[in-house]
Design a protein around this motif. Structure first.
Motif, mmCIF file in Angstrom:
data_model
loop_
_atom_site.group_PDB
_atom_site.id
_atom_site.type_symbol
_atom_site.label_atom_id
_atom_site.label_comp_id
_atom_site.label_asym_id
_atom_site.label_seq_id
_atom_site.Cartn_x
_atom_site.Cartn_y
_atom_site.Cartn_z
ATOM 1 N N MET A 182 0.855 -1.198 0.000
ATOM 2 C CA MET A 182 0.000 0.000 0.000
ATOM 3 C C MET A 182 0.890 1.247 0.000
ATOM 4 S SD MET A 182 -2.723 1.260 2.858
ATOM 5 C CE MET A 182 -1.393 1.733 3.914
ATOM 6 N N ASN A 183 0.621 2.262 -0.852
ATOM 7 C CA ASN A 183 1.439 3.462 -0.909
ATOM 8 C C ASN A 183 0.836 4.549 -0.038
ATOM 9 O OD1 ASN A 183 3.309 2.446 -2.724
ATOM 10 N ND2 ASN A 183 1.969 2.866 -4.460
ATOM 11 N N LEU A 184 1.649 5.129 0.838
ATOM 12 C CA LEU A 184 1.195 6.266 1.626
ATOM 13 C C LEU A 184 1.554 7.538 0.867
ATOM 14 C CD1 LEU A 184 2.350 4.965 5.128
ATOM 15 C CD2 LEU A 184 0.012 5.076 4.253
ATOM 16 N N GLN A 185 0.640 8.552 0.940
ATOM 17 C CA GLN A 185 0.845 9.758 0.133
ATOM 18 C C GLN A 185 1.204 10.938 1.008
ATOM 19 O OE1 GLN A 185 -2.976 9.684 -1.917
ATOM 20 N NE2 GLN A 185 -1.901 9.249 -3.814
ATOM 21 N N CYS A 186 2.104 11.778 0.479
ATOM 22 C CA CYS A 186 2.537 12.988 1.178
ATOM 23 C C CYS A 186 1.390 14.006 1.205
ATOM 24 C CB CYS A 186 3.752 13.564 0.459
ATOM 25 S SG CYS A 186 4.253 15.172 1.093
ATOM 26 N N CYS A 217 2.585 17.168 -1.290
ATOM 27 C CA CYS A 217 2.702 17.069 -2.753
ATOM 28 C C CYS A 217 2.064 15.801 -3.328
ATOM 29 C CB CYS A 217 4.173 17.120 -3.165
ATOM 30 S SG CYS A 217 5.102 15.653 -2.668
ATOM 31 N N GLY A 218 1.629 14.874 -2.476
ATOM 32 C CA GLY A 218 1.002 13.653 -2.988
ATOM 33 C C GLY A 218 1.986 12.581 -3.397
ATOM 34 N N GLY A 219 3.288 12.834 -3.176
ATOM 35 C CA GLY A 219 4.301 11.843 -3.553
ATOM 36 C C GLY A 219 4.335 10.675 -2.586
ATOM 37 N N ALA A 220 5.118 9.674 -2.936
ATOM 38 C CA ALA A 220 5.201 8.482 -2.088
ATOM 39 C C ALA A 220 6.030 8.768 -0.834
ATOM 40 C CB ALA A 220 5.835 7.340 -2.869
ATOM 41 N N VAL A 221 5.541 8.299 0.295
ATOM 42 C CA VAL A 221 6.194 8.540 1.591
ATOM 43 C C VAL A 221 6.726 7.231 2.132
ATOM 44 C CG1 VAL A 221 5.735 9.190 3.980
ATOM 45 C CG2 VAL A 221 4.780 10.538 2.123
ATOM 46 N N MET A 222 7.971 7.268 2.652
ATOM 47 C CA MET A 222 8.550 6.033 3.201
ATOM 48 C C MET A 222 9.178 6.329 4.569
ATOM 49 S SD MET A 222 10.307 4.234 -0.094
ATOM 50 C CE MET A 222 10.975 5.750 -0.718
ATOM 51 N N PHE A 223 9.396 5.262 5.333
ATOM 52 C CA PHE A 223 9.989 5.411 6.669
ATOM 53 C C PHE A 223 11.491 5.670 6.530
ATOM 54 C CE2 PHE A 223 10.274 5.178 11.128
ATOM 55 C CZ PHE A 223 11.415 4.466 11.463
ATOM 56 N N ASP A 224 11.989 6.730 7.186
ATOM 57 C CA ASP A 224 13.407 7.059 7.157
ATOM 58 C C ASP A 224 14.029 6.617 8.486
ATOM 59 O OD1 ASP A 224 15.441 9.882 7.649
ATOM 60 O OD2 ASP A 224 15.794 8.318 6.159
ATOM 61 N N ALA A 225 14.917 5.599 8.418
ATOM 62 C CA ALA A 225 15.480 5.002 9.636
ATOM 63 C C ALA A 225 16.344 5.997 10.396
ATOM 64 C CB ALA A 225 16.275 3.756 9.276
ATOM 65 N N ALA A 226 17.044 6.864 9.677
ATOM 66 C CA ALA A 226 17.984 7.807 10.327
ATOM 67 C C ALA A 226 17.253 8.776 11.250
ATOM 68 C CB ALA A 226 18.767 8.558 9.265
ATOM 69 N N SER A 227 16.102 9.287 10.762
ATOM 70 C CA SER A 227 15.365 10.282 11.547
ATOM 71 C C SER A 227 14.264 9.659 12.391
ATOM 72 C CB SER A 227 14.749 11.332 10.614
ATOM 73 O OG SER A 227 13.827 10.701 9.738
ATOM 74 N N GLY A 228 13.868 8.433 12.040
ATOM 75 C CA GLY A 228 12.763 7.781 12.761
ATOM 76 C C GLY A 228 11.418 8.362 12.387
ATOM 77 N N SER A 234 9.896 16.385 2.697
ATOM 78 C CA SER A 234 9.224 16.755 3.955
ATOM 79 C C SER A 234 9.281 15.582 4.913
ATOM 80 C CB SER A 234 7.758 17.121 3.691
ATOM 81 O OG SER A 234 7.662 18.155 2.746
ATOM 82 N N TYR A 235 9.302 15.919 6.212
ATOM 83 C CA TYR A 235 9.307 14.892 7.253
ATOM 84 C C TYR A 235 8.013 14.962 8.054
ATOM 85 C CZ TYR A 235 14.221 13.878 6.377
ATOM 86 O OH TYR A 235 15.412 13.502 5.798
ATOM 87 N N PHE A 236 7.485 13.784 8.424
ATOM 88 C CA PHE A 236 6.223 13.718 9.168
ATOM 89 C C PHE A 236 6.343 12.669 10.263
ATOM 90 C CE2 PHE A 236 4.088 16.146 5.931
ATOM 91 C CZ PHE A 236 4.699 15.776 4.751
ATOM 92 N N GLU A 237 5.535 12.875 11.332
ATOM 93 C CA GLU A 237 5.463 11.849 12.377
ATOM 94 C C GLU A 237 4.665 10.653 11.833
ATOM 95 O OE1 GLU A 237 7.000 11.936 15.318
ATOM 96 O OE2 GLU A 237 7.811 13.909 14.778
ATOM 97 N N THR A 238 4.967 9.438 12.305
ATOM 98 C CA THR A 238 4.290 8.225 11.816
ATOM 99 C C THR A 238 2.807 8.230 12.164
ATOM 100 O OG1 THR A 238 4.992 7.071 13.814
ATOM 101 C CG2 THR A 238 6.333 6.746 11.854
ATOM 102 N N LYS A 239 2.462 8.851 13.306
ATOM 103 C CA LYS A 239 1.055 8.840 13.741
ATOM 104 C C LYS A 239 0.146 9.520 12.729
ATOM 105 C CE LYS A 239 2.003 8.837 18.677
ATOM 106 N NZ LYS A 239 1.969 9.616 19.932
ATOM 107 N N GLN A 240 0.723 10.475 11.951
ATOM 108 C CA GLN A 240 -0.103 11.212 10.985
ATOM 109 C C GLN A 240 -0.658 10.291 9.892
ATOM 110 O OE1 GLN A 240 3.089 14.502 10.702
ATOM 111 N NE2 GLN A 240 1.347 15.337 9.623
#
Lengths: 388, 61
Positions: free
Chosen positions: A1-5, A8-19, A28-34
């Motif tokens: 399943m693709n999560l959208q920003c 901008c609507g782009g694909a969002v993925m988990f970034d291990a460095a920033s958590g 852009s960076y977002f909290e996972t809860k969002q």
């Protein structure tokens, strides 16, 4: 399943460095809860879509042969449609893939009886107890099928042998062709032998209607156990065989062999449907036999056991008559001055031809018997009888 | 000569009876067609893109 920003609507993925979740397009960076709510909605939508493709049904299992039959939730079953035993029991309520379309039964049970009785009446060597079959043994079943729409293309070099007077020459032919297969049917049930399902064809696909569970009232349905991916190889083999048959037919000569080819198949659509078949199971000497009737066209296929007593008496009478006529004919021929060597050679040819023809007929009968008797059912029943 | 005729007739009659009975039983008990219904000829005809007869195989192998 693709999560959208959300930006901008782009694909969002988990970034291990920033958590955190990172958008690869706008950085852009977002909290996972969002994204928990978005994921929940997507899963619900997927489940609803799956639910639309599924339907609830009662599953009945046969304790004799292991067959599983699907019946409309308002119906029940008393006799197994595959082995004819009254050992069918309710198993569970289940979800099964909902077909997109089906061909409703056009041939009624009374017509099936008339078709089978008429055919049995003309069978000289069909045992009498089988001719007096009971109609309770006849069951209508919707068989699951996958219909394939595909584009098939191949460029072939075909080698043939052509007679030129007393000699034979080898010639090569180039055939580059394509073909659109529309609604090629392949049965999705292990219970129905692929060979016998092909013999039941053709179905007129113009009679396909949108699926409605009310069509199943009074009939059984078999569950599919071969999905569209499982059958793709079989679909390819069948298309290839038909395509190659046509290209070879366009070349003169004999001993035709495809020496070079580059087949390409592109499947455009796969449709899950149900097609109607009438089954009649009967037993003779503890062995199950099956008659199949196309529920749309009334085409009948099957094999029946042989009345050995009647065959033996007919064979003896035929042999005695043939022997007497042969003795008279041979004495006349030999006394007419024909060379004995030529006569013997002629006879040997006749013996070989007759024996070959006879065995070919028997092999054809055995092949048909194998196609219309489920091997799985036979083996299971045999094992049960032998206590394995 | 008569003995040879009788001997040949015994074997000939057996072979012919075997063929006749196999044919008769098959006609009685073998039900339905031997071939299926879907065919490229009727349902999905071939469209020929290129057709060449008597070609040199080395050019295409």
């Amino acid at each position: 399943m693709n999560l959208q920003c959300p930006n901008c609507g782009g694909a969002v993925m988990f970034d291990a460095a920033s958590g955190k979740m990172r958008c690869s397009y706008c950085d852009s960076y977002f909290e996972t809860k969002q994204f928990e709510q978005q994921e929940k909605h997507a899963t619900q939508a997927q489940q609803e879509k799956q639910a639309m493709n599924m339907m609830e049904c009662n599953v009945f299992s046969c304790t004799s042969c292991g067959a599983e039959l699907v019946i409309n939730e308002m119906e029940s079953a008393t006799v197994c449609a595959y082995c004819g035993q009254p050992t069918i029991v309710f198993n569970r309520v289940s979800q099964t893939l909902r077909p997109e379309m089906l061909i409703p039964f056009r041939v009624q049970k009374e017509q099936v009886e008339a078709i089978i009785r008429k055919r049995f009446a003309s069978g000289k060597y069909i045992p009498k107890e089988i001719k007096d079959f009971k109609m309770e043994r006849v069951r209508g079943i919707y068989i699951p099928y996958w219909l394939y729409d595909a584009h098939y293309k191949d460029r072939q070099l075909i080698r043939t042998k052509i007679k030129r007077g007393k000699s034979t020459v080898t010639r090569y032919f180039l055939r580059d062709a394509e073909c659109e297969f529309r609604q090629l049917p392949l049965d999705a049930s292990e219970r129905l032998n692929d060979g016998s399902s092909q013999l039941l064809e053709p179905y007129n696909m113009k009679d396909l209607v949108a699926f409605n569970p009310s069509y199943m009232a009074g009939y059984y349905a078999d569950r599919y156990d071969k999905n569209n991916m499982d059958l793709r190889n079989i679909a390819y083999d069948r298309m290839k065989a038909m395509f190659d048959g046509q290209t070879k037919q366009s070349c003169p000569g004999s001993s035709k062999t495809i020496v070079e080819s580059n087949p390409q198949m592109h499947i455009r659509r796969e449709t899950y449907v149900m097609l109607p078949v009438w089954f009649m199971i009967f037993r003779h000497n503890n062995r199950p036999y099956t008659m199949l009737v196309n529920g749309q066209t009334g085409k009948l296929i099957g094999s029946v056991p042989v009345d050995k007593g009647r065959v033996t008496s007919s064979a003896i009478i035929t042999y005695l008559i043939t022997l007497i006529l042969s003795i008279i004919a041979f004495i006349v021929i030999l006394n007419s001055g024909l060379s004995l060597d030529h006569f013997i050679v002629f006879n040997i040819f006749v013996w070989i031809a007759c024996i070959g023809y006879g065995f070919a007929k028997i092999a054809n009968m055995k092949k048909k018997e194998a196609l219309t008797t489920s091997e799985t059912t036979n083996t299971y029943v045999q094992n049960r009888q032998e206590g394995l | 000569m008569i003995l040879i005729a009788i001997l040949m007739a015994i074997i000939f009659a057996a072979a012919v009876t075997f063929a006749l009975m196999a044919s008769s039983v098959s006609k009685s008990n073998n039900i339905g067609d031997s071939k299926g219904g879907y065919s490229t000829y009727a349902d999905a005809p071939l469209k020929m893109i290129e057709r060449k007869d008597n070609v040199n195989p080395r050019r295409y192998q």
